[in-house]
Scaffold this active site. Structure first.
Site, PDB file in Angstrom:
ATOM      1  N   ASP A 307      13.484  60.455 -31.650  1.00  0.00           N
ATOM      2  CA  ASP A 307      13.906  59.256 -30.939  1.00  0.00           C
ATOM      3  C   ASP A 307      12.739  58.293 -30.850  1.00  0.00           C
ATOM      4  O   ASP A 307      11.615  58.708 -30.594  1.00  0.00           O
ATOM      5  CB  ASP A 307      14.353  59.625 -29.511  1.00  0.00           C
ATOM      6  CG  ASP A 307      15.823  59.968 -29.492  1.00  0.00           C
ATOM      7  OD1 ASP A 307      16.578  59.306 -30.231  1.00  0.00           O
ATOM      8  OD2 ASP A 307      16.204  60.895 -28.758  1.00  0.00           O
ATOM      9  N   ASP A 344      13.404  40.400 -11.586  1.00  0.00           N
ATOM     10  CA  ASP A 344      13.775  41.421 -12.574  1.00  0.00           C
ATOM     11  C   ASP A 344      12.807  42.595 -12.467  1.00  0.00           C
ATOM     12  O   ASP A 344      11.639  42.480 -12.802  1.00  0.00           O
ATOM     13  CB  ASP A 344      13.700  40.759 -13.959  1.00  0.00           C
ATOM     14  CG  ASP A 344      14.115  41.709 -15.068  1.00  0.00           C
ATOM     15  OD1 ASP A 344      14.407  42.887 -14.747  1.00  0.00           O
ATOM     16  OD2 ASP A 344      14.143  41.276 -16.227  1.00  0.00           O
ATOM     17  N   GLU A 348      10.102  45.459 -18.606  1.00  0.00           N
ATOM     18  CA  GLU A 348       9.985  44.293 -19.473  1.00  0.00           C
ATOM     19  C   GLU A 348       9.795  43.029 -18.635  1.00  0.00           C
ATOM     20  O   GLU A 348       8.947  42.190 -18.915  1.00  0.00           O
ATOM     21  CB  GLU A 348      11.239  44.131 -20.355  1.00  0.00           C
ATOM     22  CG  GLU A 348      11.350  45.117 -21.509  1.00  0.00           C
ATOM     23  CD  GLU A 348      12.024  46.404 -21.093  1.00  0.00           C
ATOM     24  OE1 GLU A 348      12.313  46.594 -19.884  1.00  0.00           O
ATOM     25  OE2 GLU A 348      12.274  47.253 -21.971  1.00  0.00           O
ATOM     26  N   PHE A 377      21.230  41.267 -14.788  1.00  0.00           N
ATOM     27  CA  PHE A 377      21.714  41.603 -16.124  1.00  0.00           C
ATOM     28  C   PHE A 377      23.034  42.343 -16.014  1.00  0.00           C
ATOM     29  O   PHE A 377      23.186  43.254 -15.199  1.00  0.00           O
ATOM     30  CB  PHE A 377      20.675  42.493 -16.817  1.00  0.00           C
ATOM     31  CG  PHE A 377      21.072  42.938 -18.196  1.00  0.00           C
ATOM     32  CD1 PHE A 377      20.728  42.168 -19.304  1.00  0.00           C
ATOM     33  CD2 PHE A 377      21.775  44.111 -18.387  1.00  0.00           C
ATOM     34  CE1 PHE A 377      21.087  42.581 -20.564  1.00  0.00           C
ATOM     35  CE2 PHE A 377      22.142  44.520 -19.653  1.00  0.00           C
ATOM     36  CZ  PHE A 377      21.790  43.758 -20.748  1.00  0.00           C
ATOM     37  N   ALA A 379      26.372  44.027 -18.516  1.00  0.00           N
ATOM     38  CA  ALA A 379      26.715  44.381 -19.892  1.00  0.00           C
ATOM     39  C   ALA A 379      27.546  43.288 -20.554  1.00  0.00           C
ATOM     40  O   ALA A 379      27.527  43.124 -21.765  1.00  0.00           O
ATOM     41  CB  ALA A 379      27.464  45.703 -19.913  1.00  0.00           C
ATOM     42  N   SER A 384      19.854  37.737 -17.940  1.00  0.00           N
ATOM     43  CA  SER A 384      19.498  37.709 -16.531  1.00  0.00           C
ATOM     44  C   SER A 384      18.745  36.397 -16.279  1.00  0.00           C
ATOM     45  O   SER A 384      18.345  35.710 -17.219  1.00  0.00           O
ATOM     46  CB  SER A 384      18.632  38.912 -16.158  1.00  0.00           C
ATOM     47  OG  SER A 384      17.415  38.857 -16.853  1.00  0.00           O
ATOM     48  N   ASP A 522      24.643  63.567 -27.692  1.00  0.00           N
ATOM     49  CA  ASP A 522      23.745  64.191 -28.671  1.00  0.00           C
ATOM     50  C   ASP A 522      24.193  65.605 -29.014  1.00  0.00           C
ATOM     51  O   ASP A 522      23.715  66.189 -29.987  1.00  0.00           O
ATOM     52  CB  ASP A 522      22.322  64.273 -28.111  1.00  0.00           C
ATOM     53  CG  ASP A 522      21.593  62.941 -28.222  1.00  0.00           C
ATOM     54  OD1 ASP A 522      21.985  62.143 -29.095  1.00  0.00           O
ATOM     55  OD2 ASP A 522      20.660  62.718 -27.436  1.00  0.00           O
TER      56      ASP A 522
END
Lengths: 680, 577
Positions: A307, A344, A348, A377, A379, A384, A522
């Site tokens: 990953d 936020d 990030e 934010f 979906a 945002s 997974d």
């Protein structure tokens, strides 16, 4: 490995010595054909020793020593196996002790009640405070604590377990050292990690792996060949004695000694220890292998699915640059970006604030005083930002902002789209910032590749292992990061189906695939992979689908598991080669000694003092070499990542050529000591 | 030494063209004999395209071999009733145990000759009853080797080819054309080819002498090409009618290695990597050159005890002057390496080390180029062992040509190694101590004509370690399907004939069956592509490893026996006894 000096701890050794005698039970020895032959040889020479004692033969000293060393050979092999099992058994014991005495503080609403640990069922909430044992497997849902997991991992340094994130899993039987946590139980009694671990570490259900079985067959075959060579020696000797008219045919104890020296006792005695130690080494790294077969398969893996996030790159992306749209200053862009990110709390978002401050020294605005409204934010919007003073500042993916701007009648500048694409190609994520219908520019969020990963992947390539990065990023970004990290291939915008299909494709091409995973989706891929390492923090479905569980939930560890698997197979090969190579010297020691009276000319290839000392020296060397090689068997041969041709050359020289030479000086030395001590 | 190098260069040059041709034939691409091949299939009811699994292939091999052996046994016993018998030999010379031994010997490509051909066999027996096996046993060997190569080359396949078409193709496209040309070359160099009976002549000194003749050339060519080795005359290739000139001698030597060497290239080509074939070729070459070198040096040094008599030290005893020492030791190394068994000198008269080399060559299991087919499949068994023992050391489950070597393959390879050990050591052990009485019914077991030998050691012509070597060599030669004799042992008695015959059958089929089983299992496996992490089996390291495994397995199994034979003898000789 935690402490390499812990290999010969006093209590482990004491226990192993006791076990070595317990394992003399013929039913147990019979599982190992090579050692069974030694056992039979020991019994036979014991008979001859007793006979010599009764008849008062002058041979008694010789037969007695021979008998003693043959028994030692069996005991040393048993000791090696007991040592390998020792650490696991010691752990199992302390685990069992903990399990029986544990009580739990179960939460019922806000009340707390004391119950015995086995009464806990899935979904119960329990409280643990300093000094408490965590009563069952579970997940921390509240608080943070340092936990002593040494009972399971042997590592005495405490680890941090906290709610949320990937360090939330706790294991029953471990001890909280500080702070208070609330744990939700995730396993029913009898099915816990502790229970599974006890049976695994005890080796109660240990089955021989395919490779071990094949090797056992080879060793049994060689044993039979040497049995034939030894048995037929008696008629050959009879002929020689008849013809030469002097000397004697070798006695049964001497033939038994020759046989034991020739059969591959070194590898035969250490074979099971190597396998157990291999699983133990995996466990030392906090990975629980469900079977030895899985560890072995790890050595054969030729494709690794990794990953991206957490394995190849640091978990969080960081803002690294502001790219303003035409006509906009970088300062304005930075300010807008900072505004949109103030509320936020994602890593990030925080990194954008930090970058704005570093670059332009833009002070953090006080949202409260500005009466600004934070737009989180979702979906649906995939954006945002903040609304204040009639301004609508937004940041988000290129497509989302385009829609946002166009809905308000604005146009999305071509230049910005180009910037965004360029940023993608560099492996970063573009975040477009807009103020109303005006597009201000792009914030570059950079994925930080972990230090040292590039070298690691280069080593993997050298070893013939293909690394494949799995990521949800778009193909452009994925390609750039793949290039930066130095992986061989990548799957962008990966879905569980894609992973599964990729694994199947590799397997059809004859490759073995290893992967890590944690999510429920997974599970099919984990089950399909030859080596599937589930993260302990992952879902139950994932854990059940894989054949290993990583207690630390650290995906990078897959690489170490592969190395352990390789080391395990190498150790077997090295000791087999060494064992067979040793036989050359033993023949040269014993055969001339046996026939020196019949054919005195053989004295010219004899390098030892007398026939008795020669046979004894070979037998003693044969027994002691087992003890000498226990550390190697338990730790595994030195492993360096390099290509197979180089490894082969190096190990052939080290274990093959040296294996032929090394016994000569040692047998010679033992012979001299025996003569000096007047033992032969 | 120059001879050895020159010879080796010729073989090296012929390996690739021969290999290419063999691959062409066994991939079914050769068609120019179709006019004979197709009617033959129809006649015999063969479906040449039927892909057989290993069990069926093995069953066909066994059935074909058993049937042809019984046929030969019958024909040999009845030779008195059959044509082409100018000397009037009958079943009286060809006793039941001798017929069993001879039939087993020729069927297994051993061609051990317990009989003396000139005084036992009619021309018919030679040209038909035995000669069919010179062809058939070589063709069977080829077929089994090709089946194994297919097993290694194929991916996830069920079958390993068709036994019948492999045998037919091997005979029609490989053996027959080479023999047709080769026989003429032999005739041109002076080898007789006639149906006339022996000639009685008067020598220059006036004595009467009978000169044995016969259809020699046609026998000679297949004897060498098929690594059979059964001579038309008792003296085999030392006889001037079998091997008249140094050129004929060189031609014979080249023929022995021609197909075995070519097979290595064919193997590489069929598995899609010619380097794999050259690696096997290189391992065989190292073993061959080392043996030939040692043997030549040993013979040239001769016996140090002769020095005091002022005699030339080099050991010329038992060697033909027209070949000299190097010509003889090279021949001995080739014939024992190739499982041929033709001889142009007396191995019994070699120095101990000079004689140890041919013996050791056979003890390796006939893998130094080896018999037609047998050499390649024998060597591939060692490859499997080598890959398994050392392959683990690179940290992967051992694999060969991308296929994992598991329990089954190891088991089968060990069966072959064990069969060799049991047969050679077990029978030599029996021979060392079996005391048969000189009187009574049991005495017949070890009797030839009027001579009663009693104990099995009674048949040895020499005492001490040399006698032991003679016996060891006999059982080794039989088990290894070599057929060369160290001589010095009278083996034409019921007990020896029977034991040796059994040894030949064990040595042949307890290797062939495991080989075919491996072929079948390997064919089914998936192939993992090679990577930097794969055990490289086409490198110099691997070649040396393979040589090491062949030598060590041979040495470890047989060291005690060799120590009591040639090694002691050598030490006695150099010690001045």
């Amino acid at each position: 490995m935690s402490k390499s000096n812990s290999l010969f701890q006093k209590e482990l050794v004491g226990r192993a010595i006791k076990d070595a005698f317990r394992k003399l039970d013929p039913r147990l020895v019979a599982k190992n054909p090579v050692m069974f032959v030694v056992l039979v040889g020991s019994v036979v020479t014991s008979y001859f020793f007793i006979r010599d004692l009764v008849t008062g033969s002058s041979n008694a000293l010789f037969t007695g020593q021979l008998t003693l060393w043959l028994w030692f050979t069996v005991l040393f092999a048993n000791f090696a196996e007991a040592m390998a099992e020792g650490r696991g058994k010691a752990q199992a014991d302390s685990l069992r002790k903990a399990r029986t005495t544990m009580t739990a503080r179960r939460l019922r609403g806000s009340d707390e009640e004391r119950v015995a640990a086995p009464e806990l069922i899935k979904g119960d909430l329990v409280v643990c405070e300093p000094g408490d044992y965590i009563p069952a497997d579970g997940e921390v849902i509240e608080g943070i604590a340092s936990v002593d997991e040494s009972a399971i991992t042997g590592e005495s340094a405490p680890v941090i377990r906290e709610s949320g994130g990937d360090r939330s899993a706790v294991t029953g039987g471990t001890k909280v050292l500080s702070d208070r946590i609330v744990v939700r139980v995730t396993q029913d009694p009898g099915n816990s990690f502790l229970d599974r671990m006890i049976s695994l570490v005890e080796g109660a259900q240990r089955q021989k792996t395919p490779n071990e079985i094949a090797l056992s067959i080879l060793l049994s075959g060689l044993t039979l060949v040497f049995l034939i060579a030894t048995v037929t020696l008696l008629p050959f000797a009879q002929y020689a004695v008849n013809q030469a008219g002097k000397g004697m045919t070798p006695t049964v104890p001497v033939l038994a000694a020759l046989l034991v020296c020739l059969i591959p006792t070194t590898i035969g005695g250490l074979l099971s220890a190597i396998g157990i130690a291999g699983m133990d080494r995996v466990m030392q790294r906090n990975v629980l292998a469900m079977s030895g077969r899985a560890v072995e398969a790890a050595g054969d893996v030729s494709t690794l699915l990794l990953d991206k996030t957490g394995t190849i790159t640091l978990g969080n992306r960081q803002a690294s640059a502001f790219h303003p749209a035409p006509g906009i200053s970088e300062h304005d862009l930075a300010e807008a970006a900072q505004l949109s990110s103030l509320a936020d709390e994602t890593p990030e978002g925080r990194s954008i604030v930090v970058l704005a401050k570093e670059k332009f020294n833009i002070r953090e605005h006080d949202l409260e005083s500005m009466h600004a409204e934070f737009v989180p934010f979702t979906a649906q919007t995939r954006m945002s930002g903040v609304d204040y003073d009639g301004r609508h500042v937004r940041k988000g993916a290129t497509e989302s902002i385009r829609r946002f701007v166009e809905e308000q009648g604005g146009t999305f500048p071509k230049e910005v789209a180009e910037i965004a694409e360029r940023v993608s190609k560099e492996g970063s994520t573009p975040l477009v910032v807009a103020d109303g219908k005006r597009v201000l520019g792009v914030v570059q969020l950079k994925d930080i590749v972990k230090g040292g990963m590039k070298q690691r992947f280069a080593q993997m390539r050298e070893m013939g292992i293909k690394t494949v990065m799995i990521t949800g990023d778009n193909p452009l970004t994925a390609a750039a990061i793949a290039a930066e990290a130095g992986v061989d291939d990548f799957i962008a915008e990966a879905t569980p189906e894609q992973k599964l299909a990729y694994i199947r494709g590799e397997q059809t091409g004859g490759r073995l695939v290893a992967m890590t995973g944690d999510g429920t989706n997974d599970a099919p891929a984990l089950a399909q992979a030859d080596v599937g390492v589930a993260m302990n923090t992952g879902t139950q479905a994932a854990k059940e689908a894989g054949n290993m569980v990583d207690l630390d939930s650290n995906p990078t560890k897959l690489i170490e598991v592969v190395e352990i698997g390789k080391q395990l197979l190498m150790t077997r090969g090295a000791l087999t080669t060494f064992s067979i190579a040793n036989d050359v010297a033993k023949y040269f020691a014993i055969i001339p000694a046996m026939f020196i009276v019949t054919y005195p000319e053989l004295g010219r290839i004899n390098f030892l003092s007398n026939p008795k000392s020669a046979v004894l020296a070979a037998v003693i060397f044969n027994a002691l070499i087992i003890i000498a090689l226990i550390p190697l068997a338990l730790r595994g041969v030195a492993y360096r990542p390099m290509n197979a041709a180089k490894v082969l050359r190096r190990n052939l020289l080290l274990y093959g050529v040296v294996g032929v030479i090394i016994p000569f000086p040692f047998i010679w030395l033992i012979d001299k000591i025996l003569v000096l001590l007047r033992l032969a | 030494m120059l001879q050895i190098i020159l010879y080796f260069l010729i073989i090296l040059a012929l390996t690739k063209p021969m290999g290419l041709y063999l691959a062409h034939v066994f991939e079914g691409k050769a068609r120019w004999m179709g006019w004979l091949e197709r009617p033959l299939y129809r006649l015999l009811g063969i479906q040449p395209d039927e892909d057989q699994d290993w069990r069926k292939y093995a069953l066909c091999t066994l059935a074909f071999s058993a049937f042809s052996m019984l046929l030969t046994y019958g024909l040999l016993r009845m030779q008195g009733l059959l044509p082409l018998n100018p000397q009037g030999f009958s079943g009286e010379q060809m006793t039941p145990h001798l017929a069993f031994n001879t039939a087993a010997s020729f069927m297994t490509n051993t061609n051990w000759q317990s009989y003396s051909p000139e005084s036992t066999l009619s021309y018919f027996s030679n040209m038909v009853s035995l000669a069919i096996h010179n062809w058939a046993s070589a063709a069977v060997g080829l077929a089994v080797a090709v089946a194994l190569v297919r097993g290694l080359a194929r991916k996830s396949a069920g079958g390993i080819g068709n036994f019948w078409s492999d045998v037919v193709r091997g005979t029609l496209y490989v053996l027959l054309p080479i023999c047709a040309v080769g026989a003429i070359i032999f005739v041109a160099s002076g080898v007789p080819q006639t149906f006339e009976g022996p000639k009685a002549i008067t020598t220059i000194e006036g004595a009467k002498q009978t000169i044995a003749l016969g259809p020699v050339a046609s026998q000679e060519i297949i004897k060498q090409l098929g690594t059979n080795g059964g001579g038309f005359f008792n003296a085999n290739s030392a006889h001037p009618f079998e091997n008249p000139t140094p050129w004929a001698d060189l031609f014979s030597k080249v023929l022995m290695f021609l197909i075995p060497a070519g097979l290595t290239y064919m193997f590489g080509r069929m598995v899609g990597n010619v380097r794999q074939g050259w690696a096997v070729f290189a391992a065989m070459s190292v073993l061959f050159l080392a043996g030939a070198g040692i043997s030549t040096v040993a013979e040239q040094s001769g016996n140090p005890a002769f020095a005091q008599y002022g005699v030339e030290r080099a050991n010329m005893e038992g060697k033909e002057v027209r070949f000299g020492i190097a010509g003889s030791t090279l021949f001995a190394s080739i014939t024992t390496g190739a499982s041929c068994g033709a001889v142009n000198s007396m191995h019994d008269s070699y120095t101990p080390i000079g004689g140890l080399v041919p013996l050791f060559n056979i003890l390796t299991g006939e893998v130094i180029f080896g018999g037609v087919g047998a050499g390649l499949y024998g060597m591939l068994l060692f490859v499997i062992l080598a890959v398994f023992i050392a392959g683990l050391m690179v940290g992967r489950t051992p694999e060969y040509l991308g296929k994992k070597i598991g329990k089954f393959e190891v088991q089968m390879a060990m069966i072959a190694v064990l069969a060799m050990a049991i047969s050679i050591l077990g029978m030599t052990a029996l021979g060392s101590v079996l005391e048969l009485p000189k009187q009574g019914s049991m005495a017949a077991l070890n009797t030839l004509g009027e001579t009663v030998y009693g104990p099995m050691t009674g048949n040895l012509n020499n005492p001490g370690p040399h006698g032991f070597t003679e016996m060891l060599y006999a059982f080794t030669s039989a088990t290894g399907n070599n057929g060369s004799a160290f001589a010095g042992i009278t083996a034409n008695t019921p007990i020896y004939n029977t034991l040796l015959g059994l040894a030949m059958i064990i040595g042949r089929f307890l290797v062939i069956i495991p080989v075919l089983a491996i072929a079948g299992h390997m064919a089914r496996k998936k192939v993992a592509p090679a990577s930097a992490g794969t055990f490289p089996t086409d490198s110099a390291t691997f070649t040396l490893l393979l040589v090491g495994v062949v030598v060590i397995v041979g040495a470890l199994t047989f060291f005690p026996a060799l120590a009591l034979g040639p090694i002691v003898e050598h030490l006695q000789m150099t010690g001045g006894r």
